[in-house]
Write an enzyme that holds these catalytic residues in place. Sequence first.
Site, PDB file in Angstrom:
ATOM      1  N   LYS A  44      31.477  13.862  -5.686  1.00 15.85           N
ATOM      2  CA  LYS A  44      30.200  13.887  -4.963  1.00 15.85           C
ATOM      3  C   LYS A  44      29.829  15.339  -4.681  1.00 15.85           C
ATOM      4  O   LYS A  44      30.698  16.165  -4.363  1.00 15.85           O
ATOM      5  CB  LYS A  44      30.347  13.126  -3.629  1.00 15.85           C
ATOM      6  CG  LYS A  44      29.225  13.372  -2.614  1.00 15.85           C
ATOM      7  CD  LYS A  44      27.890  12.816  -3.079  1.00 15.85           C
ATOM      8  CE  LYS A  44      26.757  13.162  -2.085  1.00 15.85           C
ATOM      9  NZ  LYS A  44      25.423  12.721  -2.595  1.00 15.85           N
ATOM     10  N   CYS A 130      19.335  20.947  -4.644  1.00 13.78           N
ATOM     11  CA  CYS A 130      19.606  21.347  -3.266  1.00 13.78           C
ATOM     12  C   CYS A 130      18.328  21.948  -2.674  1.00 13.78           C
ATOM     13  O   CYS A 130      17.478  22.479  -3.397  1.00 13.78           O
ATOM     14  CB  CYS A 130      20.772  22.318  -3.185  1.00 13.78           C
ATOM     15  SG  CYS A 130      20.728  23.629  -4.396  1.00 13.78           S
TER      16      CYS A 130
HETATM   17  C1  LIG Z   1      18.948  15.542  -2.465  1.00 15.37           C
HETATM   18  C2  LIG Z   1      20.067  16.308  -1.827  1.00 15.37           C
HETATM   19  C3  LIG Z   1      20.504  15.603  -0.549  1.00 15.37           C
HETATM   20  C4  LIG Z   1      19.566  17.692  -1.465  1.00 15.37           C
HETATM   21  C5  LIG Z   1      21.219  16.477  -2.832  1.00 15.37           C
HETATM   22  C6  LIG Z   1      22.140  15.280  -3.004  1.00 15.37           C
HETATM   23  C7  LIG Z   1      21.511  14.125  -3.724  1.00 15.37           C
HETATM   24  C8  LIG Z   1      21.336  12.907  -3.105  1.00 15.37           C
HETATM   25  C9  LIG Z   1      21.700  12.651  -1.693  1.00 15.37           C
HETATM   26  O1  LIG Z   1      22.874  12.939  -1.291  1.00 15.37           O
HETATM   27  O2  LIG Z   1      20.806  12.150  -0.998  1.00 15.37           O
HETATM   28  N1  LIG Z   1      20.789  11.840  -3.791  1.00 15.37           N
HETATM   29  C10 LIG Z   1      20.383  11.959  -5.096  1.00 15.37           C
HETATM   30  O3  LIG Z   1      19.884  10.996  -5.725  1.00 15.37           O
HETATM   31  N2  LIG Z   1      20.551  13.157  -5.736  1.00 15.37           N
HETATM   32  C11 LIG Z   1      21.082  14.247  -5.094  1.00 15.37           C
HETATM   33  O4  LIG Z   1      21.200  15.321  -5.729  1.00 15.37           O
END
Ligand SMILES: CC(C)(C)CCc1c(C(=O)O)[nH]c(=O)[nH]c1=O
Length: 312
Positions: A44, A130
């Site tokens: 993750k 990010c």
């Molecule tokens: C969107 C962020 C929270 C900045 C990064 C983590 C992420 C998330 C998340 O942890 O919400 N969900 C996704 O579908 N793609 C991602 O890259």
Amino acid sequence: AQLATTIGAFHFDNVLMNASGVHCYDLTQLHELEQSEAGSLTTKSATSAKRLGNPEPRYAKLALGSINSMGLPNEGLDYYLDFALTHQQQLPDQPIFMSIAGLTLEDNIAMAQKIEASDFAGLTELNLSCPNVPGKPQVGYDFDRTKYVLDTIFEFFTKPLGVKLPPYFDLAQFDEMAAILNQYPLVYVNTINSLGNGLWVDPTDDTVVIKPKGGFGGIGGQYAKPIALANVRAFSQRLKPEIQVIGTGGIYNGRDVYDLILCGASMVQVGSALYEEGPSIFARLKQELAAEMQAHGYHSIEDFRGKLKIMD
Ligand SMILES: CC(C)(C)CCc1c(C(=O)O)[nH]c(=O)[nH]c1=O
């Protein structure tokens, strides 16, 4: 049929793995991936400090995929680095990926420095979804910021690095982003991340289906496949040969895997379908991909990778 593939100097028994964020939060899930038929795995996306993430419900299954606004819940980089170091001790011939997604550039630098100084021998993935400074779009949609982040990281980072990209929808954006990425010694580009900021309505109560961000969240699954095919194809056509492409988005069966490889992918990641089906999906996808290749008389991934035909 041989499903083996390489990314840079790394060899994998098959092209299948999880998408970061799915079935890779803790040791239980990561060990299940190790035990599965997947050819590799990614952790993750991590931040330096452990994060609880957003309030639930923060993931919902949709008719043709998923919506999520998890908010980067993760156990912190050290947790995943410990897992990765143990993994490579026990399974040295099964290289893995570690994803980082700092909420600030400083955190991304700190994490990259820690990985650089560690004995980690796998591939590092910088998640460009990010957040940027408030009021600006995510880093992957801010070309100047992307350049600045990559310039900063590559000042000191010498280990194999890939980037996870959000989906692009404009040919000029493919051109501009590929031109930027071609300036760096990247090993791969992973495309796509979820389709940013979708929304869904629960017909029983006229309410959104996830709690964070008023119901806005990243869309995955079948909705994402046409966009994933296009982004894999567009970057495969534009990136210098040293940068390979990992395809992510909309994978449910062997033909979906075959299609992303046809568009140029050297590795294929599974998100929404893995979330719903679990790691046994990898055994099914391997069988279905092998059957699809057999039906076309292909014996290896390179027999058909990138061989999408256009109408002449
Ligand atoms: C969107 C962020 C929270 C900045 C990064 C983590 C992420 C998330 C998340 O942890 O919400 N969900 C996704 O579908 N793609 C991602 O890259």
